[in-house]
Design an enzyme around this catalytic site. Structure first.
Site, short mmCIF file in Angstrom:
data_model
loop_
_atom_site.label_atom_id
_atom_site.label_comp_id
_atom_site.label_asym_id
_atom_site.label_seq_id
_atom_site.Cartn_x
_atom_site.Cartn_y
_atom_site.Cartn_z
N GLY A 11 1.83 86.01 7.24
CA GLY A 11 1.09 84.74 7.22
C GLY A 11 -0.23 84.90 7.94
N GLY A 14 -3.25 82.52 8.10
CA GLY A 14 -2.98 81.14 8.51
C GLY A 14 -3.48 80.80 9.90
CB ILE A 16 0.40 80.38 13.77
CG1 ILE A 16 0.90 78.94 13.77
CG2 ILE A 16 1.09 81.17 14.89
CD1 ILE A 16 2.38 78.79 13.47
CB ALA A 17 -1.95 84.70 11.79
CG ASP A 159 11.05 74.34 21.08
OD1 ASP A 159 10.37 73.47 20.52
OD2 ASP A 159 11.63 75.26 20.45
CG HIS A 187 11.78 75.89 16.77
ND1 HIS A 187 11.19 75.32 17.87
CD2 HIS A 187 10.83 75.92 15.81
CE1 HIS A 187 9.92 75.02 17.58
NE2 HIS A 187 9.70 75.37 16.33
#
Length: 327
Positions: A11, A14, A16-17, A159, A187
């Site tokens: 990914g 994207g 996050i990456a 989290d 999660h």
């Protein structure tokens, strides 16, 4: 400087990456002495975007980054990798049932599991970030039978980071003074953020914060934080997810020192959690090997919360394995 290690991020075009790649290349994950080769996997339509990411990595002039390999071929992406960040997954879209989400992700993680099994190093460390992360990690390990099951983990560090931040704000202290908060389970919105063994400024959190908050608003805030970020930002929590992924793998690679960290790992039956589901436990890490922290007290309130998240994970496993067996 040691020999470079190969690190795959899926990914890779994207959000996050985009944050995570900087942290890896900058030495925030594997240390300031460890050179890396990055292999970036995404789908064919994203190759143009990925080329822009490669340009930016080059323009950052990272001294630890020796090579970047963008590809849409899992065989290329996972060749000889020591660590794989599996960020890419099918996101849950409006109106999508969980079975549909699992079905789409089985296809993705079957391909990636088989490619890891064939091409990656046998001691590869795999972190699944893409949701549903726990069950995706289970699927991926299912299709990589020659890689140890304990080498597949799911990310609940986000989290844990969220929970620590909430307590730090509540107590009015620096986040570095908040330790040993645990995330149990999935999660998802059933996860259980647990402060029973946690400390703030060296004192028990349960002595500093009222129980009514800890058993209601605190849990709900952590469980629903991702949705709250989306509501405010109109996009998912990419920066904090990337930081959590970096934290997870850094501790796995370099070890922990007297603190618990939360990782989704294959249950061995500890705390009466059914075996062979990927469940978030408190772990300690030495020599790149995690170990579930044993002997912690689980009171009646906590057991009720663990039962809820366990039930969800068992249902996800049943549905996912049915899809696997049908393919």
């Amino acid at each position: 400087m040691s020999e470079p290690i190969r690190v795959c991020v899926t990914g890779a075009a994207g959000q996050i990456a985009y944050s995570l790649l900087y942290m890896i290349a900058n030495g925030d994950v594997f240390g300031r002495e460890q050179k890396v080769i990055l292999t970036l996997l995404d789908i064919e339509p994203m190759m143009g975007v990925l080329e822009g990411v490669v340009m930016e990595l080059s323009d950052c002039a990272f001294t630890l980054l020796t090579q970047v390999i963008p590809t849409a071929d899992p065989a290329v992406a996972f060749k000889d990798v020591s660590v794989a960040f599996l960020v890419g997954a099918m996101p849950r879209r409006q109106g999508m049932e969980r079975k549909d989400l699992l079905s789409a992700n089985v296809k993705i993680f079957k391909v990636q599991g088989e490619a890891l099994n064939t091409y990656a190093k046998k001691d590869v460390k795999v972190l699944v970030v893409g949701n549903p992360a726990n069950t995706n990690a289970l699927i991926c390990s299912h299709y990589a039978p020659t890689i140890p099951k304990e080498n597949f983990t799911a990310m609940t560090r986000l989290d844990q980071n969220r929970a620590r931040a909430q307590i730090a704000q509540r107590v009015g202290t620096d986040i570095s003074n908040v330790q040993n908060i645990i995330i149990w389970g999935n999660h998802s919105a059933t996860q259980f953020p647990d402060v029973a063994n946690g400390t703030a400024n060296g004192k028990a959190i349960t002595d500093l914060v009222d129980t009514s908050y800890l058993q209601s608003e605190f849990i709900e805030t952590v469980q629903k934080r991702g949705a709250a970020v989306i509501a405010a930002r109109k996009m998912s929590s990419a920066m904090s997810a990337a930081k959590a992924a970096a934290d997870h793998v850094r501790d796995w690679w370099l070890g922990t020192t007297g603190t618990f960290v939360s990782m989704g790992v294959l249950s061995d039956g500890s705390y009466n959690i059914p075996k062979d589901i990927v469940f978030s436990f408190p772990v300690e890490i030495q020599n790149k090997q995690w170990k579930i922290v044993q002997g912690l007290n689980i009171d009646e309130f906590a057991r009720g919360k663990l039962d809820i998240t366990t039930k969800e994970l068992l249902e996800e496993k049943e549905e996912a394995m049915a899809i696997c067996n049908a393919n």
